[in-house]
Design an enzyme around this catalytic site. Sequence first.
Site, PDB file in Angstrom:
ATOM      1  N   LYS A   5     106.403  43.446 139.654  1.00 48.36           N
ATOM      2  CA  LYS A   5     106.298  44.027 140.995  1.00 48.36           C
ATOM      3  C   LYS A   5     107.664  44.289 141.633  1.00 48.36           C
ATOM      4  O   LYS A   5     107.812  45.213 142.427  1.00 48.36           O
ATOM      5  CB  LYS A   5     105.426  43.164 141.917  1.00 48.36           C
ATOM      6  CG  LYS A   5     106.067  41.876 142.425  1.00 48.36           C
ATOM      7  CD  LYS A   5     106.292  41.903 143.907  1.00 48.36           C
ATOM      8  CE  LYS A   5     106.917  40.670 144.506  1.00 48.36           C
ATOM      9  NZ  LYS A   5     107.628  39.683 143.755  1.00 48.36           N
ATOM     10  N   LYS A  33     114.128  39.915 140.257  1.00 50.12           N
ATOM     11  CA  LYS A  33     114.459  40.277 141.652  1.00 50.12           C
ATOM     12  C   LYS A  33     115.902  40.784 141.732  1.00 50.12           C
ATOM     13  O   LYS A  33     116.184  41.791 142.383  1.00 50.12           O
ATOM     14  CB  LYS A  33     114.272  39.069 142.581  1.00 50.12           C
ATOM     15  CG  LYS A  33     112.833  38.581 142.607  1.00 50.12           C
ATOM     16  CD  LYS A  33     112.651  37.432 143.582  1.00 50.12           C
ATOM     17  CE  LYS A  33     111.361  36.688 143.286  1.00 50.12           C
ATOM     18  NZ  LYS A  33     110.152  37.518 143.152  1.00 50.12           N
ATOM     19  N   LYS A  43     104.438  38.896 128.513  1.00 47.54           N
ATOM     20  CA  LYS A  43     104.176  38.351 129.847  1.00 47.54           C
ATOM     21  C   LYS A  43     102.934  37.458 129.810  1.00 47.54           C
ATOM     22  O   LYS A  43     101.822  37.926 129.543  1.00 47.54           O
ATOM     23  CB  LYS A  43     103.975  39.520 130.819  1.00 47.54           C
ATOM     24  CG  LYS A  43     103.524  39.119 132.201  1.00 47.54           C
ATOM     25  CD  LYS A  43     104.640  38.560 133.037  1.00 47.54           C
ATOM     26  CE  LYS A  43     104.095  38.148 134.411  1.00 47.54           C
ATOM     27  NZ  LYS A  43     105.088  37.432 135.205  1.00 47.54           N
ATOM     28  N   GLY A  96     104.457  35.776 145.621  1.00 50.58           N
ATOM     29  CA  GLY A  96     103.242  34.967 145.532  1.00 50.58           C
ATOM     30  C   GLY A  96     102.998  34.112 146.766  1.00 50.58           C
ATOM     31  O   GLY A  96     101.849  33.937 147.183  1.00 50.58           O
ATOM     32  N   ASN A  97     104.084  33.590 147.369  1.00 42.04           N
ATOM     33  CA  ASN A  97     103.884  32.682 148.500  1.00 42.04           C
ATOM     34  C   ASN A  97     103.346  33.398 149.736  1.00 42.04           C
ATOM     35  O   ASN A  97     102.866  32.752 150.662  1.00 42.04           O
ATOM     36  CB  ASN A  97     105.189  31.942 148.837  1.00 42.04           C
ATOM     37  CG  ASN A  97     106.289  32.891 149.270  1.00 42.04           C
ATOM     38  OD1 ASN A  97     106.498  33.940 148.670  1.00 42.04           O
ATOM     39  ND2 ASN A  97     106.984  32.536 150.336  1.00 42.04           N
TER      40      ASN A  97
END
Length: 324
Positions: A223, A285, A139, A21-22
Site C-alpha cells: 500500500k 515506507k 508476501k 494498520g493501526n
Amino acid sequence: MHANEAVARVQRMRVLVALGGNALTADDGSAGPGDQISAAEAAMASVAELIVEGVDVVITHGNGPQVGNLLVKNELSASVVPPVPLDWCGAQTQATLGFILVNALEQSLAEQGVRRSTAVIVTRTRVDRDDPGFAKPSKPIGRYLTRDDAVALMDHGQRFEDRGERGWRRVVPSPEPREILDAGVVSILADQGYVVVAAGGGGVPVVREPDGTLRGVEAVIDKDLAAALLARSLKADRLVIATDVDNAVIGYGTPDAKPLGEVSVAEARRYADEGHFGSGSMGPKVEAVCRFVESAGRPGVITSLSNIVAGVRGESGTVVVPNG
Ligand code: ADP
Ligand code: MG
C-alpha cells in the site's frame, strides 16, 4: 461555485495520507467491526484536523487484517460457498473500509462545523504480467495453518511456506504497482473539493491482457508503494505515511537508536541500503517516500497519525526532501 472559490481551491495544498494498520484495528490488533470503527474514528479525527487547516486530502489505507479475516471465512466455508479470489477480497475491503472511513471523517468534520463531500473509489492498480514477483511469491498473508490444512489448500494451487513452530503460511506474489488505473477520477473529484478514499490495500491488482482487457490477479500490492504512485499521479504536494511510530529510526531497537528528522533522499537511501529499516514494515515506507520525492521533487513524510498536521508543515516526523 463562485469564481474566487475555484481559485482558492486550485491553490490549496494537496496531501495524500496513507493510513497503516493501526488506523483500522485496535492497538492489540483486534479487528472486529467495533474495533475497526473506533480506530477509524480516531484516525479520521487527525485527518479532519488537516482538512480544517485548509488542506485538500486524499486518503489511502492498508487492508491486511481485513483481507486476513476474509481468507479465514473462505477457508472455513469453502464446502458451502465458493471461495473468492484475492483480488475480490481487495475490492470488498476497499468498499467496507472506505465506508467506515468516510462515515467517521464526516462525523469528525461536522463536530467542527465543517462540511466536505466524500467519495470512495474502488481502485484498480495495474501490475506487469511478467513481474518477477509472480515467479517468486514472497508476501505472507492470512493465518498460520497446520501442515495438513496447508496441503489441502496447496492441492488447490495455493502456495504455502513452512514457518516452523508457528505453522504454515500462505505466500502470494507482491508485484510492483505500475499504474493507478482509476487515478483520473480521483483527481477530478479532488479538484471538485471531495475528500476521496482510493487505492485501499494498494489497489485491486490487475494485469492487462494482450487483447487490452483487464484481469484481476491473485496478488497483493504494497500500500505504501501504491500510495507513492497515486500521490505522483494526483500531483500531490506531500505524501504523508501515517503509521504507529513517530519517525523512521536508524539503529532501531538498539541502544544507538536515532530517530530521523529531515533527511535528503540520498541519505534515506543510504540508510535503507545499510539495512536500517524492517523489510516488511518501515522499508517499503522509506522506499515509497523516496520514490515520491525523486519523481515529484516535493517532500514526503513518515510520521504517526496524531502528528500529521505538524508532519505536513515539516515540523514532525521523518521528512525526506530532495537532494540539496
Ligand atoms: P503500517 O501498519 O502503518 O503500515 P507497519 O507495521 O508495516 O505499519 O510498519 C511500522 C512498524 O515498522 C513500526 O511499528 C516498527 O515496529 C517497524 N519498524 C521496523 N524498522 C523500523 C525503523 N527502522 N524505524 C521505525 N520503525 C521500524
Ligand atoms: Mg502495523
